[in-house]
Every structure is written in structure tokens, then in C-alpha cells.
Design a protein around this motif. Structure first.
Motif, short mmCIF file in Angstrom:
data_model
loop_
_atom_site.label_atom_id
_atom_site.label_comp_id
_atom_site.label_asym_id
_atom_site.label_seq_id
_atom_site.Cartn_x
_atom_site.Cartn_y
_atom_site.Cartn_z
N PRO A 121 -6.79 -102.09 -83.13
CA PRO A 121 -8.15 -101.46 -83.02
C PRO A 121 -9.21 -102.43 -83.09
O PRO A 121 -9.06 -103.54 -83.22
CB PRO A 121 -7.92 -100.85 -84.46
N GLU A 135 -12.58 -104.44 -83.77
CA GLU A 135 -12.99 -104.93 -84.83
C GLU A 135 -14.15 -104.19 -85.53
O GLU A 135 -15.03 -103.62 -84.67
CB GLU A 135 -13.44 -106.38 -84.55
N GLY A 136 -13.96 -103.74 -86.73
CA GLY A 136 -14.99 -102.86 -87.13
C GLY A 136 -14.87 -101.57 -87.04
O GLY A 136 -15.39 -100.64 -87.65
N SER A 137 -13.84 -101.03 -86.40
CA SER A 137 -13.38 -99.80 -86.29
C SER A 137 -12.61 -99.18 -87.27
O SER A 137 -11.67 -99.93 -87.79
CB SER A 137 -12.64 -99.56 -84.82
N ASN A 138 -12.65 -98.10 -87.86
CA ASN A 138 -11.94 -97.44 -88.69
C ASN A 138 -10.55 -96.49 -88.27
O ASN A 138 -10.00 -95.91 -89.06
CB ASN A 138 -12.72 -96.70 -89.70
N VAL A 139 -10.26 -96.70 -87.03
CA VAL A 139 -9.08 -95.91 -86.55
C VAL A 139 -7.81 -96.85 -86.91
O VAL A 139 -7.98 -97.98 -87.40
CB VAL A 139 -9.27 -96.06 -85.06
N GLN A 140 -6.90 -95.85 -87.21
CA GLN A 140 -5.54 -96.43 -87.62
C GLN A 140 -5.06 -97.31 -86.86
O GLN A 140 -5.10 -97.30 -85.58
CB GLN A 140 -4.71 -94.99 -87.98
N ASN A 145 -7.66 -103.49 -76.98
CA ASN A 145 -8.32 -103.03 -78.20
C ASN A 145 -8.53 -101.43 -77.92
O ASN A 145 -8.77 -101.13 -76.74
CB ASN A 145 -9.65 -103.68 -78.59
N ARG A 202 -10.66 -97.68 -79.39
CA ARG A 202 -11.62 -97.20 -80.55
C ARG A 202 -11.79 -95.74 -80.15
O ARG A 202 -11.63 -95.38 -79.09
CB ARG A 202 -12.81 -97.96 -80.47
#
Length: 760
Positions: free
Chosen positions: A644, A646-651, A753, A755
């Protein structure tokens, strides 16, 4: 995509021996009205004229070129046309000469000497491979058509008996030397030959493989550039980098004298009909007249300002025409030493040939010109004025210095021009590895499709660099061929296993009838296109004759023939050549290759008869084309990490390293991420038997599981995930190899990555 194992590797097989390569040479057939395929596309190295008394009412001009071919030119009033192309040499043709009424002899940088039926449609009758280096020159005896001499960079001089060479001898098949029409077909025996050296000692060396014992002696210490022989074939003169003339008795191979005088390489030699007088031209810019009876130099002619490469003498041996690196053609009176400038060229002059009252001039350009020469009455040329005395070298340099430019030439325009095609002087392989941009000597820029062998577009005279930048594509495909323009045209070299390293999706190649995600191997399909004519003829060739009543066919033989028939039918009939790999039948490419027997050969792909021996082809080519069996390949897959942003809230969808085909598209990675996020369930519950699948572009792998691409309705929707590399959003159509080459730009494993797509 599948997860990379923590240890172990698939150590493929290692090839210990060098495999034969296959080369195909492309011809520019765009301008079919001009018949570009009948033109030379590189400099013309040699000329010879077949007189009308020999060939009936027709006179012919024979030319040999750096493009590897010889051509026969016929004349219709003031026009010329190519009546035959002689194609078998695989490198430059350096010299050619007519021996007798119908035999054409040629020599080449491919180290061979070949004989041809000069009045045929291009039939090569024999190939001789005794030379160890480039064969540079030939000499024939005008009144003894059986005697031919050849010399080369290996310092060897061979004397051939052509009549014996062309006569069949009762020998076992395995003792026959290779040599046949265009390099393929039934073998004929090699003749005996003499190798002439600087020593009078002649040693005999047997050749067990061919059953012959050619006469061989020590050769020149250095390269041989020039040979000349008298009409009777009783005297031979040779010259080269040793700066001396050696005189031989070709009947015995013994040396009779050595003549010194030139201060640089001897480049060209002429003998009068009796063998008493000899003319030599050298890189020291001098022409010398020798009296072989007195073993001394009679006169020195300082006519040229640079190397003398070509000489032609009047039948009476009173006047000589000369040309060379200074691009000028001169006529010199050997008795008075008076010279006159005949004409000037734009390129160095390679060779001269007299015909009637004119002279043919060949240069490093692909065109040939016929100029007036007044061969019967050369004094008429001097009556035009502008003559000068061919004194010594310092006198000549003083003359040029005082007069500045040379005096006006006696003739301004040629009587006839046989045009050639401009040779390619610059090329660039485009990133798609299917197209090549070229620039020729006429500054014309063209785009070639090498898997079809055609010019896609002729841009005319434009900037090569600007067009190259304009055609740039951000795509990464492995190099699967090499290319050179030594023959004046594109020569594409295929070697295993490299030529099988590039693949593309059938959709990108616009191949119908196959799933769009099918992988197509560019190397194999190109080979199928090149050998398509051969396979078609081979399939339809007559079957073996039925057995006579006394013959019995074993069960083993029956099964073998049945299996061979099935294999042939399945390979040639059920595996068609796809349109992107169909080569033209007009101006088709030529194949240059070498099998397990004989030596290299060259032939147009449309001239295959289907009777050629499979041993004449590299085994790996037949394996790929007939059996669809490709060698183990390296670097067909690419390893990467998928995290993912960086800073993303994806699983997190995966923790380990992934592996996928290099050509896998970014949108497949996107689909994989979306599926993992949407399903939110153990992947193993959806797995099929992943152990039996190798990871093609139709499947998506993760760990030991397999998801079939295109099997889920949600995959048809616009993805809500975007993939990044080095903080750059990637195009869905880019391949993993493209991302690694143009975005990642590091030797370490690729890191991708993902997102949620940013709304615009």
C-alpha cells in the motif's frame, strides 16, 4: 502472478557448443516499378563483359557487389535490364571473371570461390572452401578456359582446373565436397588445385574428407590483393601487401621471379596476351610497366594523386585506362607517357571493363556507368586536348600544385547508367523491437517492419534524429535479434535462445482467432514466416514411391513413416503463419544460415522447392517451427513487491515477493488488488490446480492460488485502485518490464504501491 519461493531455482540446461545462427536479409521492394530487387544496394566491386560472339547476338555485363550478389545485365538499344541475379555468397563479392564460354567464377569475403552457369537464371554449380580468409582476386586465362587462379588475405594463391572441377567423379557420398545450386542440393566433388607460395618446394596435402589431394605450397607471407594471367595460362603474377610482384608458372606452381619497385601495396595487375609485359597499380599512386623477360621496370607513370585500384588495357597493350581512390579515370599512352583525364566520379573507382569502344566504370557506389573510351583509336581522346606528361611522382605533385584543379575532363556525361539502390548508412532499432528506422546514402529515411520484411513508411529526406525522437515509445521488450548493414541492406541475425526471449499479446499484434491474452513468441513466428514457403512445398512434395513386390516394410518403418506424416501435417497445416509475420513474395528476403553439413548458404525464401535437406538448417530452427519446441529461456518473468502507499489506509493484500511475466499489464495488477480487497476471503478457497500452470498472462497468481482473468463480473468495471512506482501513477497499459525500465530504473526488485484512485 505467483509468489516467489524462498529457495531453489530452475537451473535450465546449459548449451556447451555454439549454435548456428540464421540471418535474413531484407530487400526494399517498395518501388516495384523500378524493380529495386534487381538493383545492387551496395558498392560494385567487380565487372566483366561476355562478348556477343559467345552469347549469340547479345552481349552481357556481369557485376559483383558488396551486397553479396552478382547480376547479369542485358542491353536493349540504349537501355539496360537485369536478366539474372546470382545469389549464393553470404558476404561481399570481391571479384568475378568469365572462364570460357559460359562459366562465371566469383570470389567473396565469405572465403569461398564459386562457379556459375553464366547463361542460366542464376545457378551456382560449385562452391570451393579451401581459402582460410577473404578471397580478394581472380585471374583467368583467355585462351585456356580451364585455368583460374584465386588469391586472398590468407596469403594463399590457388590455381584451379575448372573442367576437372565441374566433372563428376565416382566417390562415396560422404567424400563429396559441398557445392550446388545456391548452396543447397546434391553435392559434387571438389577438384584438385595447386597452392602457390614463395618457395619452389611444393608439398602435397591430402583431404581425407573429400577424397582429393590438392597440390599445396607455402603461400605469400602476407595478403594477396591482385592476380593476372596471360592468355595461354602459362604465367601468373601476384601482388599484395608485401609491395612486390611474384611471377609463377601456374602449371607447376613454381616461382620464377620476384620484382621490387612499389613502395606500398600492389592493388591491381595486368598481363599482355603473351605474358611478357605487366602493368601494376599500387597504393603508392604509381603505375609501373614491367618487362618480365628482362625482369625489370621499363616505365613509371605518375598519373594519379592517390591509390590506383583499377586498370584496363587496349587489346594492343599500347594504352592503359586507370582509376582509383582519387575518383578520376585517366587514359595513358604507354610509349609516350602522355595522359589525359577521361572523366571524374563522385566515388573511388573499383574496377574497369572494356566493351567495344566504351568502358564500364564501377565504384564504391551501387551504380555502374558506361563511358566513351575510343578503345579502337585511343589517340582520338588526346585530340580533345588537356593532356599532360605522366612523369615521376614529384613531377605529378608539382603539376597538381601549380595547376590547382585538374584540367576539364574529356567527357562530361556517361553513355549509359545502370542505377543502384542507395545503401543503408544509419539505423536505429525502436523500443517495440519490431521496427527499425533507417537512413540511406541518399538521405532517405524509412521505417521497416522486420517481422514482415517491408517498409512501413518512406519519410523521404528528413532529419533522422528528429524522426527517431518522434517515434519513441515507452515500452520495454527484450532484444531478440541483432542487425547490421554490411551488405547495404538490413541483415537480421537470429540466435538461440536469445531470439525466443520476446513475447507479445495476440491483441497487441491484432491476431484474430486467438484469445487476446495469448502470448505470441516473436522469434518463433518470424521463423515460421521465413520458412513458410519451404514448409508448404515440403508438405506437398511427392510421397515416396510404392514398394515393389519384393520389398517388405517393417512394422517399425511403418510407424515411423506414419508418425512423420502426422507430425508434418500438424506442424505445417495446423499452425498457420499469422498476418503480422507474412513476408512478401515480391522482393522477398533471403536466408543466410548453416546447417550440420556443408557451409553457409544463401537463398530467397520463395525459391525453396521443399526438397532441401533438413540438415541444411540449424536444428533449433526446425525444432521451433516444426515441433513448437523452444529452448529454456531466461528472464521471462519479473519479481516485484506490492505494498500500500505510505499513509494510505487500504488493506495489505500480500506480504511476500510476487513474480509475473514481464509483459503483464499494470491493469492486471490493479485487478488483482481489487479482487483481493473485494473478496476479503482466504485465497485458497478460490484456488484451482495452480501446480499445473506456469503463469501465463491469462492467469493471475498469488502464493499457490490461481484466479482466472476475466472470470469475475466486477473485473469488467472501471477499477477504483491505481498503481504507482516511485510516486508516479502508472498507465494501465504499461507492462511490468516497461515500468522497471523507464520508472523504477534500479537493479533491485521492483516495488509497486497501490492506493484508492484520486478523484479528478
Amino acid at each position: 502472478m505467483h509468489r516467489v519461493a524462498s529457495s531453489g531455482s530452475n537451473g535450465g540446461s546449459v548449451r556447451n557448443r555454439k549454435e548456428k545462427k540464421l540471418t535474413y536479409v531484407l530487400n526494399d521492394g517498395n518501388d516495384l516499378n523500378d524493380g529495386n530487387d534487381s538493383k545492387h544496394c551496395a558498392g560494385v566491386n567487380c565487372l566483366d563483359v561476355l562478348k556477343s560472339s559467345v552469347s549469340g547476338d547479345q552481349s552481357y555485363l556481369f557485376t559483383g557487389s558488396r551486397d553479396g550478389t552478382l547480376k547479369r545485365w542485358a542491353f536493349d538499344e540504349d537501355a539496360s535490364f537485369c536478366s539474372a541475379t546470382f545469389e549464393s555468397h553470404v558476404d561481399w563479392v570481391n571479384d568475378a571473371a568469365l572462364a570460357g564460354e559460359s562459366t562465371l567464377v566469383s570470389c567473396s569475403s565469405d572465403t569461398t570461390v564459386k562457379t556459375w552457369d553464366s547463361l542460366s537464371d542464376g545457378a551456382c554449380t560449385r562452391t570451393f572452401r579451401q581459402h582460410t580468409d577473404y578471397v580478394t582476386c581472380l585471374a583467368v586465362a583467355a585462351k585456356n578456359s580451364n585455368v583460374v587462379a584465386s588469391g586472398g588475405l590468407g596469403g594463399e594463391v590457388f590455381i584451379w582446373d575448372i573442367e576437372a572441377a565441374l566433372s563428376p567423379v565416382a566417390k562415396p557420398n560422404d567424400a563429396m565436397e559441398e557445392g550446388s545450386t545456391n548452396g543447397l542440393g546434391n553435392s559434387q566433388p571438389v577438384t584438385s588445385l595447386r597452392n602457390v607460395g614463395s618457395s619452389n618446394n611444393i608439398s602435397v596435402q591430402s583431404s581425407p574428407s573429400h577424397g582429393y589431394a590438392p597440390t599445396i605450397a607455402k603461400g605469400h607471407k602476407e595478403s594477396v590483393y591482385a592476380l593476372a594471367m596471360n592468355d595461354a595460362g602459362t604465367m601468373l603474377v601476384s601482388g599484395g601487401t608485401e609491395k612486390v610482384l611474384r611471377v609463377w608458372d601456374p602449371r607447376t606452381g613454381s616461382k620464377t621471379m620476384k620484382l621490387r619497385g612499389h613502395t606500398d601495396n600492389v592493388r591491381v595487375l595486368l598481363l599482355d596476351s603473351t605474358g611478357r609485359f605487366c602493368l601494376s597499380g599500387s597504393s603508392d599512386s604509381m603505375i609501373r610497366l614491367w618487362d618480365l623477360g628482362q625482369q625489370r621496370c621499363l616505365h613509371t607513370y605518375a598519373v594519379h594523386t592517390d591509390s590506383v585500384w583499377a586498370l584496363a588495357c587496349t587489346p594492343s597493350f599500347t594504352h592503359v585506362y586507370s582509376g582509383g581512390r582519387d575518383q578520376s579515370l585517366y587514359l595513358t599512352d604507354l610509349a609516350t607517357r602522355e595522359s589525359v583525364l577521361m572523366c571524374t566520379k563522385e566515388h573511388p573507382i573499383q574496377q574497369l571493363a572494356l566493351q567495344d569502344d566504351s568502358i564500364w566504370v564501377a565504384t564504391i557506389d551501387s551504380s555502374v556507368e558506361r563511358w566513351p573510351a575510343e578503345v579502337q583509336s585511343p589517340e582520338k581522346v588526346f585530340q580533345r586536348g588537356g593532356s599532360f606528361l605522366a612523369g615521376n611522382l614529384s613531377f605529378n605533385r608539382a603539376r597538381v600544385s601549380l595547376e590547382g584543379l585538374n584540367p576539364p575532363p574529356a567527357y562530361k556525361e556517361p553513355l549509359m547508367t545502370i542505377p543502384g539502390s542507395h545503401p543503408i548508412v544509419q539505423h536505429e532499432i525502436l523500443n517495440n523491437k519490431r521496427q527499425i528506422l533507417t537512413k540511406d546514402a541518399g538521405d532517405s529515411v524509412k521505417l521497416w517492419d522486420i517481422t514482415k520484411g517491408v517498409v512501413v513508411e518512406d519519410f523521404g529526406k528528413i532529419s533522422f534524429e528528429e524522426k527517431k525522437e518522434e517515434l519513441f515509445e515507452m515500452v520495454s521488450i527484450p532484444s531478440w535479434f541483432t542487425v547490421d548493414t554490411r551488405l547495404g541492406c538490413l541483415s537480421l541475425h537470429l540466435e538461440t535462445p536469445q531470439c525466443f526471449s520476446a513475447e507479445m499479446y495476440s491483441a497487441d499484434l491484432k491476431v484474430s482467432g486467438r484469445p487476446e491474452d495469448d502470448k505470441i513468441n516473436l522469434g518463433r513466428e518470424t521463423l515460421k514466416g521465413l520458412l513458410g514457403h519451404w514448409m508448404a512445398k515440403k508438405k506437398h512434395k511427392p510421397k515416396p514411391q510404392a514398394l515393389t513386390s519384393g520389398d517388405v516394410l517393417s512394422v517399425k518403418d511403418t510407424k515411423k513413416n506414419l508418425n512423420a506424416s502426422k507430425s508434418e501435417d500438424s506442424s505445417a497445416g495446423n499452425d498457420p503463419v499469422y498476418p503480422p509475420f507474412e513476408f512478401p513474395s515480391i522482393s522477398p528476403p533471403s536466408i543466410i544460415t548453416e546447417g550440420s553439413q556443408g557451409g553457409p548458404w544463401r537463398k530467397k525464401i520463395t525459391e525453396f522447392t521443399g526438397t532441401e535437406d533438413e540438415k541444411d538448417f540449424p536444428l533449433w530452427c526446425l525444432d521451433a517451427v516444426l515441433n513448437n519446441r523452444l529452448p529454456p529461456r531466461e528472464n521471462t518473468k519479473l519479481s516485484f513487491f506490492l505494498h500500500p502507499c505510505e499513509g494510505s489506509n487500504v488493506q495489505v493484500v500480500t506480504l511476500g515477493k510476487l513474480s509475473a511475466p514481464r509483459i503483464l499489464r499494470v491493469h492486471k495488477v490493479t485487478n488483482y488488488v481489487v479482487e483481493k480487497m473485494v473478496l476479503d476471503s482466504p485465497l485458497d478457497s478460490l484456488a484451482t490446480d495452480g501446480a499445473s500452470v506456469s503463469g501465463g498472462p491469462q492467469q493471475l497468481f498469488a502464493g499457490n492460488g490461481l484466479l482466472t482473468a476475466g472470470s469475475k463480473p466486477w473485473q469488467k468495471l472501471r477499477p477504483s485502485i491505481e498503481i504507482l512506482c516511485n510516486n508516479q501513477v502508472l498507465s494501465p497499459e504499461w507492462s511490468l518490464a516497461t515500468v522497471r525500465t523507464f520508472v523504477w530504473k534500479k537493479p533491485e526488485d521492483l516495488i509497486l504501491n497501490y492506493r484508492v484512485a484520486v478523484s479528478k
